[in-house]
Design an enzyme around this catalytic site. Structure first.
Site, PDB file in Angstrom:
ATOM      1  N   GLU A   1       3.178  -4.917 -16.192  1.00 45.38           N
ATOM      2  CA  GLU A   1       3.937  -6.364 -16.812  1.00 45.38           C
ATOM      3  C   GLU A   1       2.640  -7.671 -16.536  1.00 45.38           C
ATOM      4  OE1 GLU A   1       8.377  -7.198 -15.001  1.00 45.38           O
ATOM      5  OE2 GLU A   1       7.724  -5.697 -14.041  1.00 45.38           O
TER       6      GLU A   1
ATOM      7  N   HIS B   1       2.036  -6.209 -12.269  1.00 42.64           N
ATOM      8  CA  HIS B   1       2.916  -4.894 -11.850  1.00 42.64           C
ATOM      9  C   HIS B   1       3.043  -3.559 -12.606  1.00 42.64           C
ATOM     10  CE1 HIS B   1       7.311  -3.875 -10.758  1.00 42.64           C
ATOM     11  NE2 HIS B   1       6.415  -4.175  -9.828  1.00 42.64           N
TER      12      HIS B   1
ATOM     13  N   ASN C   1      12.791  -5.412 -12.317  1.00 45.21           N
ATOM     14  CA  ASN C   1      12.827  -5.282 -11.223  1.00 45.21           C
ATOM     15  C   ASN C   1      14.207  -6.270 -11.376  1.00 45.21           C
ATOM     16  OD1 ASN C   1      12.175  -3.377  -9.551  1.00 45.21           O
ATOM     17  ND2 ASN C   1      10.266  -4.391  -8.944  1.00 45.21           N
TER      18      ASN C   1
ATOM     19  N   SER D   1       4.467  -6.371  -5.736  1.00 47.70           N
ATOM     20  CA  SER D   1       6.235  -6.012  -6.773  1.00 47.70           C
ATOM     21  C   SER D   1       6.621  -7.421  -6.813  1.00 47.70           C
ATOM     22  CB  SER D   1       6.476  -4.453  -5.751  1.00 47.70           C
ATOM     23  OG  SER D   1       6.214  -3.808  -5.074  1.00 47.70           O
TER      24      SER D   1
HETATM   25  N1  LIG Z   1       5.104   2.123  -3.975  1.00 49.70           N
HETATM   26  C1  LIG Z   1       5.196   1.300  -5.289  1.00 49.70           C
HETATM   27  O1  LIG Z   1       6.203   1.997  -5.764  1.00 49.70           O
HETATM   28  C2  LIG Z   1       4.831   0.279  -5.606  1.00 49.70           C
HETATM   29  C3  LIG Z   1       5.008  -0.250  -7.313  1.00 49.70           C
HETATM   30  C4  LIG Z   1       4.570  -1.480  -8.083  1.00 49.70           C
HETATM   31  C5  LIG Z   1       3.961  -2.329  -6.815  1.00 49.70           C
HETATM   32  N2  LIG Z   1       3.648  -2.213  -5.621  1.00 49.70           N
HETATM   33  C6  LIG Z   1       2.520  -2.929  -5.120  1.00 49.70           C
HETATM   34  O2  LIG Z   1       1.436  -2.114  -4.836  1.00 49.70           O
HETATM   35  C7  LIG Z   1       0.954  -2.965  -3.448  1.00 49.70           C
HETATM   36  C8  LIG Z   1       0.154  -1.668  -3.469  1.00 49.70           C
HETATM   37  O3  LIG Z   1       1.477  -0.562  -3.157  1.00 49.70           O
HETATM   38  P1  LIG Z   1       1.246   0.762  -2.375  1.00 49.70           P
HETATM   39  O4  LIG Z   1       2.450   1.413  -2.666  1.00 49.70           O
HETATM   40  O5  LIG Z   1      -0.330   2.070  -2.865  1.00 49.70           O
HETATM   41  O6  LIG Z   1       1.121   1.094  -1.510  1.00 49.70           O
HETATM   42  P2  LIG Z   1       0.094   1.844   0.077  1.00 49.70           P
HETATM   43  O7  LIG Z   1       0.397   1.858   1.381  1.00 49.70           O
HETATM   44  O8  LIG Z   1       0.314   3.432  -0.290  1.00 49.70           O
HETATM   45  O9  LIG Z   1      -1.105   1.252  -0.664  1.00 49.70           O
HETATM   46  C9  LIG Z   1      -1.803   0.011   0.062  1.00 49.70           C
HETATM   47  C10 LIG Z   1      -3.502   0.709   0.674  1.00 49.70           C
HETATM   48  O10 LIG Z   1      -3.982  -0.672   0.728  1.00 49.70           O
HETATM   49  C11 LIG Z   1      -4.961  -0.811   1.512  1.00 49.70           C
HETATM   50  N3  LIG Z   1      -5.175  -1.708   2.020  1.00 49.70           N
HETATM   51  C12 LIG Z   1      -4.427  -2.362   3.549  1.00 49.70           C
HETATM   52  N4  LIG Z   1      -5.404  -3.402   4.479  1.00 49.70           N
HETATM   53  C13 LIG Z   1      -6.452  -3.211   3.309  1.00 49.70           C
HETATM   54  C14 LIG Z   1      -7.821  -3.963   3.623  1.00 49.70           C
HETATM   55  N5  LIG Z   1      -7.692  -5.293   4.110  1.00 49.70           N
HETATM   56  N6  LIG Z   1      -8.697  -3.656   2.209  1.00 49.70           N
HETATM   57  C15 LIG Z   1      -8.114  -2.854   1.395  1.00 49.70           C
HETATM   58  N7  LIG Z   1      -7.523  -1.689   1.319  1.00 49.70           N
HETATM   59  C16 LIG Z   1      -5.939  -2.446   2.075  1.00 49.70           C
HETATM   60  C17 LIG Z   1      -3.967   1.000   3.305  1.00 49.70           C
HETATM   61  O11 LIG Z   1      -5.133   1.017   3.980  1.00 49.70           O
HETATM   62  C18 LIG Z   1      -3.482   1.278   1.875  1.00 49.70           C
HETATM   63  O12 LIG Z   1      -4.503   2.961   1.519  1.00 49.70           O
HETATM   64  C19 LIG Z   1       2.253  -2.817  -2.989  1.00 49.70           C
HETATM   65  O13 LIG Z   1       1.280  -4.658  -2.788  1.00 49.70           O
HETATM   66  C20 LIG Z   1       3.050  -2.753  -3.357  1.00 49.70           C
HETATM   67  O14 LIG Z   1       4.183  -3.670  -3.289  1.00 49.70           O
HETATM   68  C21 LIG Z   1       4.074  -0.461  -4.934  1.00 49.70           C
END
Ligand SMILES: NC(=O)c1ccc[n+]([C@@H]2O[C@H](COP(=O)([O-])OP(=O)(O)OC[C@H]3O[C@@H](n4cnc5c(N)ncnc54)[C@H](O)[C@@H]3O)[C@@H](O)[C@H]2O)c1
Length: 302
Positions: A147, A135, A186, A114
């Site tokens: 993005e 993104h 963002n 993000s």
């Molecule tokens: N939530 C949002 O609205 C959003 C929007 C855009 C981007 N993002 C980005 O996307 C990414 C994921 O966010 P999310 O909301 O899905 O988080 P989340 O916590 O729901 O999922 C993250 C996943 O990564 C896994 N994980 C952690 N360490 C790991 C490893 N070493 N190997 C494999 N898997 C591993 C966790 O177990 C978890 O299931 C982040 O970088 C976040 O900033 C999130």
């Protein structure tokens, strides 16, 4: 016979990862997905199937998603790897170093971070020209935008291929030419949130009124009228005249508002504590979540 669709590998099966896997599977790609937490991986197929059923989409697409316990197995043979693990720079750097050891020389590598600069995540790779940011927005299967962020090292071929991949999967791909914090969406969103918080902080209105004003005015037009289309519509001369009056009065502090900092210090964390800018009962939270999902679903045909 048409060429086979690129094979996709998704790292992280959380909120974003499972939704990204779903979009590619529905578009006909074979997808592998991995996660360090067994519970997350074990439920990925049922979460995707439930989403597809809820959207009225072909739930059999979930059969194209193959959960893998092992990272090397998940990325081997992939044409495109997208990482959606927790927002942690060291973790992302470590994963890409490991991924690079198991992929083909031309596999494209993307991060769904993000806010972390793509440059920082990808700087340690030996082939940085095949890396970039993608993104997505939550939920990935209902919000159209992705993005696509290039770094100083990203090759034109990597960029063009990735833009095409997402467009072909039904997403709206937007090219971000420089790896700046917040990319495009963002930066715009948080410029608005800064002013929204400032209006409350300075007693001009309460939080409910800020949200009501946005939803009942320019928010109505936003899905079909972008800010710069709007500026052209009213005229750049009028826009300049408005900016001469309004911009000196708008919040331009380069740091989070003290009002926001106090909410956090007081543990008024929003939904998760039942109060943020305003109080939220469990029923109110559920109703808002439901309204947002219904709205996003209704926008799919636009
Ligand atoms: N939530 C949002 O609205 C959003 C929007 C855009 C981007 N993002 C980005 O996307 C990414 C994921 O966010 P999310 O909301 O899905 O988080 P989340 O916590 O729901 O999922 C993250 C996943 O990564 C896994 N994980 C952690 N360490 C790991 C490893 N070493 N190997 C494999 N898997 C591993 C966790 O177990 C978890 O299931 C982040 O970088 C976040 O900033 C999130």
């Amino acid at each position: 016979m048409s060429a086979p669709k690129p094979k996709i590998s998704v790292i992280g099966a959380g909120l974003m990862g499972h939704g990204i896997a779903q979009v590619f599977a529905l578009a006909g790609h074979d997808v592998t997905i991995t996660d360090a937490v067994a519970a997350s991986l074990d439920t990925v197929a049922s979460r995707i199937a439930a989403n597809l059923r809820d959207l009225g989409e072909d739930a059999s697409a979930v059969a194209r998603v193959r959960p893998c316990r092992d990272l090397a197995e998940a990325v081997r043979g992939a044409d495109y790897v997208v990482e959606a693990v927790s927002e942690d720079l060291a973790l992302k750097q470590m994963l890409f170093a490991e991924i690079e050891r198991h992929v083909q020389p031309d596999t494209i590598l993307a991060s769904n971070t993000s806010v972390i600069p793509i440059t920082a995540i990808m700087q340690g790779l030996s082939a940085r020209e095949r890396a970039l940011g993608t993104h997505w927005w939550n939920p990935p299967y209902l919000v159209p935008l992705v993005e696509v962020i290039e770094t100083q090292w990203t090759s034109p071929q990597t960029l063009a291929w990735t833009m095409k991949l997402h467009e072909a999967a039904g997403k709206k791909a937007a090219h971000v030419k420089k790896d700046v914090p917040g990319f495009i969406g963002n930066r715009l969103q948080h410029a608005l949130w800064r002013e929204a918080i400032s209006l409350v902080e300075h007693g001009i209105c309460d939080a409910e009124t800020v949200d009501a004003v946005v939803k009942a005015s320019f928010g109505r037009r936003l899905p079909v009228l972008g800010p710069l289309e709007n500026a052209d519509q009213v005229g750049t001369d009028l826009t300049l005249a408005i900016h001469n009056v309004v911009l000196p009065a708008i919040d331009s502090r380069p740091a989070p508002s003290p009002y926001l900092q106090k909410l956090v210090a007081d543990k008024k964390l929003g939904f998760k504590s039942g109060e943020g800018f305003r109080k939220w009962s469990a029923a109110e939270q559920a109703a808002l979540r439901s309204r947002v999902m219904q709205h996003l679903k209704s926008m799919q045909s636009l």
